[in-house]
Design a protein around this motif. Structure first.
Motif, PDB file in Angstrom:
ATOM      1  N   MET A 152       0.834  -1.172  -0.059  1.00 24.18           N
ATOM      2  CA  MET A 152      -0.017  -0.064   0.146  1.00 24.18           C
ATOM      3  C   MET A 152       0.838   1.367   0.064  1.00 24.18           C
ATOM      4  SD  MET A 152      -2.807   1.248   2.672  1.00 24.18           S
ATOM      5  CE  MET A 152      -1.404   1.558   3.973  1.00 24.18           C
ATOM      6  N   THR A 153       0.402   2.026  -1.065  1.00 27.76           N
ATOM      7  CA  THR A 153       1.418   3.529  -0.837  1.00 27.76           C
ATOM      8  C   THR A 153       0.394   4.686  -0.661  1.00 27.76           C
ATOM      9  OG1 THR A 153       2.861   2.585  -2.787  1.00 27.76           O
ATOM     10  CG2 THR A 153       2.875   4.865  -2.489  1.00 27.76           C
ATOM     11  N   VAL A 154       0.850   5.291   0.176  1.00 32.44           N
ATOM     12  CA  VAL A 154       0.102   6.500   0.956  1.00 32.44           C
ATOM     13  C   VAL A 154       0.693   7.693   0.234  1.00 32.44           C
ATOM     14  CG1 VAL A 154      -0.832   7.886   2.868  1.00 32.44           C
ATOM     15  CG2 VAL A 154      -0.626   5.340   3.015  1.00 32.44           C
ATOM     16  N   MET A 155      -0.184   8.503  -0.502  1.00 32.89           N
ATOM     17  CA  MET A 155       0.172   9.922  -0.808  1.00 32.89           C
ATOM     18  C   MET A 155      -0.555  10.938  -0.437  1.00 32.89           C
ATOM     19  SD  MET A 155       1.798   8.928  -4.473  1.00 32.89           S
ATOM     20  CE  MET A 155       0.835   7.487  -4.905  1.00 32.89           C
ATOM     21  N   GLU A 156      -0.131  12.285  -0.869  1.00 31.53           N
ATOM     22  CA  GLU A 156      -0.981  13.067  -0.324  1.00 31.53           C
ATOM     23  C   GLU A 156      -2.787  13.090  -0.870  1.00 31.53           C
ATOM     24  OE1 GLU A 156      -1.239  17.996  -0.900  1.00 31.53           O
ATOM     25  OE2 GLU A 156       0.593  17.148  -0.198  1.00 31.53           O
ATOM     26  N   SER A 157      -2.538  12.753  -2.316  1.00 34.25           N
ATOM     27  CA  SER A 157      -4.103  12.835  -2.860  1.00 34.25           C
ATOM     28  C   SER A 157      -4.362  11.255  -3.343  1.00 34.25           C
ATOM     29  CB  SER A 157      -3.928  13.679  -4.058  1.00 34.25           C
ATOM     30  OG  SER A 157      -3.020  13.293  -5.097  1.00 34.25           O
ATOM     31  N   THR A 178      -3.497   0.586  17.122  1.00 35.16           N
ATOM     32  CA  THR A 178      -2.108  -0.180  16.390  1.00 35.16           C
ATOM     33  C   THR A 178      -1.718   0.534  15.129  1.00 35.16           C
ATOM     34  OG1 THR A 178      -3.624  -1.738  15.309  1.00 35.16           O
ATOM     35  CG2 THR A 178      -3.244  -2.561  17.431  1.00 35.16           C
ATOM     36  N   GLY A 179      -2.286   1.440  14.584  1.00 33.18           N
ATOM     37  CA  GLY A 179      -2.052   2.171  13.427  1.00 33.18           C
ATOM     38  C   GLY A 179      -1.983   1.059  12.358  1.00 33.18           C
ATOM     39  N   GLN A 180      -3.098   0.480  12.190  1.00 28.36           N
ATOM     40  CA  GLN A 180      -3.101  -0.552  10.988  1.00 28.36           C
ATOM     41  C   GLN A 180      -4.341  -0.091  10.366  1.00 28.36           C
ATOM     42  OE1 GLN A 180      -3.059  -4.159  13.558  1.00 28.36           O
ATOM     43  NE2 GLN A 180      -1.247  -4.852  12.250  1.00 28.36           N
ATOM     44  N   LEU A 201       5.193   3.894   1.827  1.00 33.35           N
ATOM     45  CA  LEU A 201       5.091   2.449   1.194  1.00 33.35           C
ATOM     46  C   LEU A 201       5.162   1.299   2.306  1.00 33.35           C
ATOM     47  CD1 LEU A 201       4.890   0.557  -1.280  1.00 33.35           C
ATOM     48  CD2 LEU A 201       7.419   0.416  -1.239  1.00 33.35           C
ATOM     49  N   VAL A 202       4.145   0.593   2.452  1.00 36.11           N
ATOM     50  CA  VAL A 202       4.128  -0.460   3.481  1.00 36.11           C
ATOM     51  C   VAL A 202       3.798  -1.694   2.812  1.00 36.11           C
ATOM     52  CG1 VAL A 202       1.800   0.161   4.311  1.00 36.11           C
ATOM     53  CG2 VAL A 202       3.458  -1.083   5.695  1.00 36.11           C
ATOM     54  N   ALA A 252       6.246   1.197   7.491  1.00 34.19           N
ATOM     55  CA  ALA A 252       6.196   2.046   6.284  1.00 34.19           C
ATOM     56  C   ALA A 252       7.614   2.627   6.162  1.00 34.19           C
ATOM     57  CB  ALA A 252       5.305   3.249   6.198  1.00 34.19           C
ATOM     58  N   VAL A 253       7.952   2.841   4.933  1.00 33.43           N
ATOM     59  CA  VAL A 253       9.153   3.552   4.527  1.00 33.43           C
ATOM     60  C   VAL A 253       8.844   4.795   3.610  1.00 33.43           C
ATOM     61  CG1 VAL A 253      10.699   1.428   4.555  1.00 33.43           C
ATOM     62  CG2 VAL A 253       9.727   2.087   2.335  1.00 33.43           C
ATOM     63  N   SER A 254       9.501   5.830   4.127  1.00 38.62           N
ATOM     64  CA  SER A 254       9.308   7.105   3.196  1.00 38.62           C
ATOM     65  C   SER A 254      10.244   6.980   2.107  1.00 38.62           C
ATOM     66  CB  SER A 254       9.729   8.215   4.077  1.00 38.62           C
ATOM     67  OG  SER A 254       8.784   8.213   5.201  1.00 38.62           O
ATOM     68  N   GLY A 255       9.692   8.098   1.138  1.00 42.39           N
ATOM     69  CA  GLY A 255      10.452   8.151  -0.306  1.00 42.39           C
ATOM     70  C   GLY A 255       9.534   9.504  -1.040  1.00 42.39           C
ATOM     71  N   THR A 256      10.460   9.739  -2.220  1.00 44.73           N
ATOM     72  CA  THR A 256       9.965  10.594  -2.963  1.00 44.73           C
ATOM     73  C   THR A 256      10.149  10.174  -4.316  1.00 44.73           C
ATOM     74  OG1 THR A 256      12.179  11.806  -3.248  1.00 44.73           O
ATOM     75  CG2 THR A 256      10.579  12.789  -1.492  1.00 44.73           C
ATOM     76  N   MET A 257       9.171  10.500  -5.208  1.00 43.63           N
ATOM     77  CA  MET A 257       9.239  10.166  -6.788  1.00 43.63           C
ATOM     78  C   MET A 257       9.051  11.433  -7.617  1.00 43.63           C
ATOM     79  SD  MET A 257       5.775   7.891  -7.342  1.00 43.63           S
ATOM     80  CE  MET A 257       5.154   7.626  -5.631  1.00 43.63           C
ATOM     81  N   LYS A 258       9.374  11.217  -8.753  1.00 44.00           N
ATOM     82  CA  LYS A 258       9.073  12.300  -9.842  1.00 44.00           C
ATOM     83  C   LYS A 258       7.586  12.153 -10.117  1.00 44.00           C
ATOM     84  CE  LYS A 258      13.416  13.292 -11.339  1.00 44.00           C
ATOM     85  NZ  LYS A 258      13.980  14.333 -10.497  1.00 44.00           N
TER      86      LYS A 258
END
Length: 145
Positions: free
Chosen positions: A21-26, A52-54, A110-111, A129-135
């Protein structure tokens, strides 16, 4: 055979589908593997556990309360599943801190999930989850020259 005494056969029936699952702003995005692991459900319920934050994804019928359109049928679902419902994003985003992204990029969390195949439920734990940025994808905005 005495040579193989104490050895056990390795089971190859372990599911190898990776669910993410990928969480983004929109957008809240689930990879195609998640849809496949859940049986390509047309509708799902998204559930959250604040303690539990699940986040859990459970297939359901179209007429059930809080049903969200999810996947196309098997063979028709060619890409990830993107959900853009504002109430859904607000409920899930509480568990994820998106990093600042440089201009022209998007930040995400991303988790990987855990599949409970007998119940057909996928569970994602925010703390993993791990954080990141993408184009940014899609059309480029016209720049003021």
């Amino acid at each position: 055979m005495a040579i193989l005494q104490g050895f056990e056969e390795i089971s190859t029936d372990v599911p190898t589908i990776k669910i993410t699952m990928t969480v983004m702003e929109s957008v809240l995005r689930f990879n195609k593997g998640t849809a496949e692991a859940l049986g390509f459900p047309a509708y799902v319920k998204i559930l959250v556990n604040a303690k539990t934050g699940q986040v859990a994804v459970q297939p359901c019928g179209a007429k059930e309360q809080n049903a969200i359109k999810f996947s196309k049928p098997e063979g028709k679902q060619t890409a990830s599943v993107s959900l853009k419902d504002k109430a859904l994003l607000d409920a899930v985003a509480k568990f994820f801190k998106l990093p600042e992204a440089p201009d022209g990029e998007l930040s995400y969390q991303l988790v990987s999930g855990t599949l409970y195949p007998n119940e057909k439920i996928a569970v994602f734990t925010a703390s993993e989850a791990v954080s990141g940025t993408m184009k940014r994808r899609g059309r480029k905005k016209a720049s003021a020259a």
